[in-house]
Scaffold this motif. Structure first.
Motif, PDB file in Angstrom:
ATOM      1  N   LEU A 139      43.259 -64.545  46.560  1.00 53.85           N
ATOM      2  CA  LEU A 139      43.940 -64.050  45.371  1.00 53.85           C
ATOM      3  C   LEU A 139      45.378 -63.750  45.770  1.00 53.85           C
ATOM      4  N   SER A 140      46.335 -64.418  45.165  1.00 58.92           N
ATOM      5  CA  SER A 140      47.733 -64.287  45.542  1.00 58.92           C
ATOM      6  C   SER A 140      48.575 -63.877  44.339  1.00 58.92           C
ATOM      7  N   VAL A 141      49.372 -62.840  44.513  1.00 55.09           N
ATOM      8  CA  VAL A 141      50.261 -62.363  43.449  1.00 55.09           C
ATOM      9  C   VAL A 141      51.527 -63.221  43.449  1.00 55.09           C
ATOM     10  N   PRO A 142      51.866 -63.886  42.343  1.00 54.38           N
ATOM     11  CA  PRO A 142      53.073 -64.719  42.299  1.00 54.38           C
ATOM     12  C   PRO A 142      54.331 -63.859  42.283  1.00 54.38           C
ATOM     13  N   LEU A 143      55.351 -64.326  42.975  1.00 51.92           N
ATOM     14  CA  LEU A 143      56.600 -63.573  43.094  1.00 51.92           C
ATOM     15  C   LEU A 143      57.739 -64.287  42.398  1.00 51.92           C
TER      16      LEU A 143
ATOM     17  N   MET B 227      61.411 -55.193  50.699  1.00 52.43           N
ATOM     18  CA  MET B 227      60.099 -55.062  50.075  1.00 52.43           C
ATOM     19  C   MET B 227      60.124 -54.235  48.794  1.00 52.43           C
ATOM     20  N   LYS B 228      60.859 -53.162  48.770  1.00 53.58           N
ATOM     21  CA  LYS B 228      60.865 -52.319  47.581  1.00 53.58           C
ATOM     22  C   LYS B 228      61.450 -53.028  46.367  1.00 53.58           C
ATOM     23  N   ASP B 229      62.181 -54.126  46.589  1.00 59.87           N
ATOM     24  CA  ASP B 229      62.831 -54.845  45.500  1.00 59.87           C
ATOM     25  C   ASP B 229      62.140 -56.156  45.136  1.00 59.87           C
ATOM     26  N   VAL B 230      61.029 -56.470  45.788  1.00 60.11           N
ATOM     27  CA  VAL B 230      60.317 -57.718  45.510  1.00 60.11           C
ATOM     28  C   VAL B 230      59.661 -57.632  44.132  1.00 60.11           C
TER      29      VAL B 230
ATOM     30  N   PHE C 213      57.149 -54.698  39.981  1.00 56.98           N
ATOM     31  CA  PHE C 213      57.417 -54.748  41.419  1.00 56.98           C
ATOM     32  C   PHE C 213      56.111 -54.806  42.213  1.00 56.98           C
ATOM     33  N   LEU C 214      56.110 -55.617  43.256  1.00 56.38           N
ATOM     34  CA  LEU C 214      54.924 -55.784  44.091  1.00 56.38           C
ATOM     35  C   LEU C 214      54.504 -54.467  44.730  1.00 56.38           C
TER      36      LEU C 214
ATOM     37  N   ASP D 257      54.794 -51.454  43.623  1.00 56.78           N
ATOM     38  CA  ASP D 257      54.120 -50.593  42.651  1.00 56.78           C
ATOM     39  C   ASP D 257      52.692 -51.067  42.393  1.00 56.78           C
ATOM     40  N   TRP D 258      52.516 -52.371  42.287  1.00 57.34           N
ATOM     41  CA  TRP D 258      51.168 -52.919  42.096  1.00 57.34           C
ATOM     42  C   TRP D 258      50.274 -52.601  43.290  1.00 57.34           C
ATOM     43  N   ASN D 259      50.784 -52.833  44.484  1.00 59.87           N
ATOM     44  CA  ASN D 259      49.996 -52.560  45.687  1.00 59.87           C
ATOM     45  C   ASN D 259      49.617 -51.087  45.788  1.00 59.87           C
ATOM     46  N   MET D 260      50.546 -50.208  45.410  1.00 61.99           N
ATOM     47  CA  MET D 260      50.251 -48.783  45.465  1.00 61.99           C
ATOM     48  C   MET D 260      49.165 -48.412  44.464  1.00 61.99           C
ATOM     49  N   ALA D 261      49.199 -49.011  43.290  1.00 61.00           N
ATOM     50  CA  ALA D 261      48.158 -48.741  42.292  1.00 61.00           C
ATOM     51  C   ALA D 261      46.792 -49.180  42.814  1.00 61.00           C
ATOM     52  N   CYS D 262      46.755 -50.320  43.476  1.00 63.07           N
ATOM     53  CA  CYS D 262      45.501 -50.816  44.057  1.00 63.07           C
ATOM     54  C   CYS D 262      45.020 -49.896  45.174  1.00 63.07           C
ATOM     55  N   LEU D 263      45.938 -49.473  46.025  1.00 66.77           N
ATOM     56  CA  LEU D 263      45.594 -48.591  47.136  1.00 66.77           C
ATOM     57  C   LEU D 263      45.036 -47.268  46.624  1.00 66.77           C
ATOM     58  N   GLU D 264      45.704 -46.692  45.633  1.00 68.83           N
ATOM     59  CA  GLU D 264      45.266 -45.407  45.104  1.00 68.83           C
ATOM     60  C   GLU D 264      43.906 -45.523  44.416  1.00 68.83           C
ATOM     61  N   TRP D 265      43.674 -46.649  43.731  1.00 65.39           N
ATOM     62  CA  TRP D 265      42.365 -46.847  43.097  1.00 65.39           C
ATOM     63  C   TRP D 265      41.271 -46.909  44.156  1.00 65.39           C
TER      64      TRP D 265
END
Length: 219
Positions: free
Chosen positions: A70-74, A84-87, A130-131, A133-141
């Motif tokens: 599963l790959s998140v498109p950039l 990274m914070k700006d991707v 932003f990638l 933010d998405w990754n952080m949401a996944c991590l927190e879940w």
């Protein structure tokens, strides 16, 4: 079956009262969590340059014919050298719906998918620019489901190395797709009888298959 390339030469050292420093990842692999539960503080690197072919925008799950990526498109593609914070994520296509459909197809028969389905589907319906933010949401879940609550901080600048006296366990880029580390938990997978056991997939695989027992298996 070598699917992920990790360098965990010193992963067994005692981490209590230390800070784990690592890059942002999309629903990280299981061995990441074996390390995370041993520390009190997690520091996310956000001032590095994005690197392709990493867990920053990809995760691996189990399918009927083996692993599924599963790959998140950039927005600037995989070859960008953006901090990274700006991707930015490319939302031109509904990649979240595709990922959710794939997860549903792969894990509908797993023991715990139905238990997590509603909350996780809601996460995949939220839009992120932003990638990080998405990754952080996944991590927190995932942290919430596992029942762990490490203090999470972020870097405020890029440092190539850190003074050991700071108590920072630097594991940035120690996790790369391509090789499996030793010590990953073994458990019953949905397609295990067909494919054999596939180690160190995304934490989602362990959660869907083992549910509340997942944290016990990580210890």
């Amino acid at each position: 079956m070598n699917l992920f390339n990790f360098n965990y030469d010193d992963m067994t050292e005692p981490y209590e009262n230390k800070t784990l420093l690592i890059e942002s990842q999309y629903f990280p692999p299981i061995y990441f969590y074996k390390t995370l539960i041993e520390v009190n503080i997690l520091k996310i690197e956000r001032y590095e340059h994005y690197q392709k072919v990493s867990f920053r925008n990809r995760c691996y799950i189990a399918g009927p014919n083996g692993t599924i990526l599963l790959s998140v498109p950039l927005s600037k593609g995989k070859n960008q050298r953006t901090i990274m914070k700006d991707v930015r994520i490319s939302n031109l296509e509904n990649w979240q719906a595709l990922h959710w459909k794939t997860l549903t197809s792969a894990y509908r028969r797993s023991p715990w998918f139905e238990y997590f389905e509603s909350d996780l589907e809601a996460l995949y319906e939220k839009k992120f620019d932003f990638l990080l933010d998405w990754n952080m949401a996944c991590l927190e879940w995932a942290n919430g489901v596992l029942g762990i609550s490490p203090e999470i901080t972020f870097t405020d600048r890029f440092e190539k190395t850190y003074d050991p006296v700071l108590g920072i366990v630097d594991k940035r880029d120690h996790q790369q797709p391509g090789h499996v580390p030793e010590g990953s938990p073994v458990y019953a997978q949905v397609f295990g009888e067909r494919t054999g056991f596939v180690p160190n997939l995304s934490i989602l695989d362990l959660l869907f298959c083992e549910g509340k027992r997942a944290l016990e298996l990580l210890k």
